[in-house]
Design an enzyme around this catalytic site. Sequence first.
Site, short mmCIF file in Angstrom:
data_model
loop_
_atom_site.label_atom_id
_atom_site.label_comp_id
_atom_site.label_asym_id
_atom_site.label_seq_id
_atom_site.Cartn_x
_atom_site.Cartn_y
_atom_site.Cartn_z
N GLU A 255 -35.55 -84.38 74.11
CA GLU A 255 -35.66 -83.17 73.28
C GLU A 255 -34.27 -82.85 72.77
OE1 GLU A 255 -36.04 -78.49 73.04
OE2 GLU A 255 -36.50 -79.35 75.00
N CYS A 289 -32.99 -74.17 71.02
CA CYS A 289 -33.26 -75.25 70.07
C CYS A 289 -34.33 -74.87 69.06
CB CYS A 289 -33.65 -76.52 70.82
SG CYS A 289 -35.06 -76.32 71.92
#
Length: 504
Positions: A255, A289
């Site tokens: 990720e 994020c």
Amino acid sequence: MDFSATGGIAAHMLIDGQWIAPRAGAVIAVDNPADETVIGTIPEGTAQDAARAIDAAHRAQPAWAALPAVDRGRAVRKLAALVAERTEELARLITREQGKPIGQARGEVGAVVGFLEHAAENARRIEGDIVASDNRDEEIHIRRHPYGVVVGLTAWNYPAALAARKIGPALVAGNSFVLLGHEITPFSGLFIAALAEKAGIPRGVINVVTGRGAVVGQALVEHPETALVTMTGSNRAGQQIFRSAAEGMKVLRLELGGKAPFIVMEDAEIDRAVAAAVTARYTNCGQICTCNERMYLHQDIADEFLEKFVAASKALRIGDPMGDPDMGPKVSAGEVAKVQSIVDAAVAQGAEVLLQGGPLNDGPYAKGHWIAPTILEVRDNASPVMGQEVFGPVAPVMRVPDFDTALAMANDTAFGLSAYVFTQDHRRLMQTPYRLKFGEIYVNRANGEQFQAFHNGWGHSGLGGEDGKYGFDGYLRKQTLYMNWGYPVRRGQGGLAAHWEEKT
């Protein structure tokens, strides 16, 4: 180990159930982002430490995998309960090492508990398939097995939640685990691992090494017994892991960064969109994020939206994170400098400053890594502030004439993690998942994943994904058995073999 010590935490590594002290002088100091005081030290681990941790995990994994999955789930659920009992202690530790406001830190501990509990619920959901065979007296069984040793590399923005997000499903699936938390925020992962023995998790099943990613992380990734690497972090780090893992053919779950577009159309509920934009931009000082990284506002509502958004941004309280303000400090001085350099480049290329923020360094902000919100109106989607992940409290805005333009600009990126759309038009809503090239889309709401969903990025935002049944399945590999119980399979009979023989 006393993680609540006010005089400084002298942390050790956890390998094979033993707390390993640092070599003489080989320590890394950990600072409090709010005042730059040293809150403790961690061992500066070596490649040899990494190998010892992998070896311990490799030895412990077969017995752990042999337990019924429900027993593994009970242990992980017990770990969740032990974390919940110490919520305040862990939350204060998170705030001290990472800098987020204490209320948000308590929310992170809640996420730790939630990730572990949801993983435990999957213990009875490890399923396979039986497929009909082309041959008589035969079945095809597709089974699921753990990989073996899983290495988890976590980022500094959510050090406890990211560790739990990986540890829980990996262990319930029957893997053992080696964790390397970021050296800026190492204590939260150690705190969780320290509770593993009390939860009934055998020694060696969870190991934690500390040190720098370039040394310890690379050694963990390259070790021959490492089967799967799950990492949350920057694109640069993800690309390095990809290269390091290639020779050993490791399975990767990465990720990486994001550059989430925040699209607001003329028919949106403006107050709701503004509130979501504030939450999605400034929570954790913009260090998420999935944050609102760039806004595309329909020209008909842009003035109203910006008036309200600028006012709400000005009203944010910045201060001592233990006092639970709206925003605490950035995690490091280097991060503050990086954010400001992106702003300076955008202004040099013509961006208009709607709210002047930037570094704060006097009065109550004389010590620490403080930065105030900045809002920029941008004319060119090629501006660096529209392309680079800022990861801080900077909101670039562009006006767009229509939905098609907003989508085109939103997709003009290598990233593909998260996106936001605010509209009440049903046709637009139905088009959104087909036309926006992102793995996660928030429609008419702020960010915030749920445990039962699937958190995954497209493009340069990563590989694999986390959470829910799809994330859990990523910690299991498949095995196919052709179960024949008596009827001989003759050459040329059945399935692809017959097809191939006919062709040759």
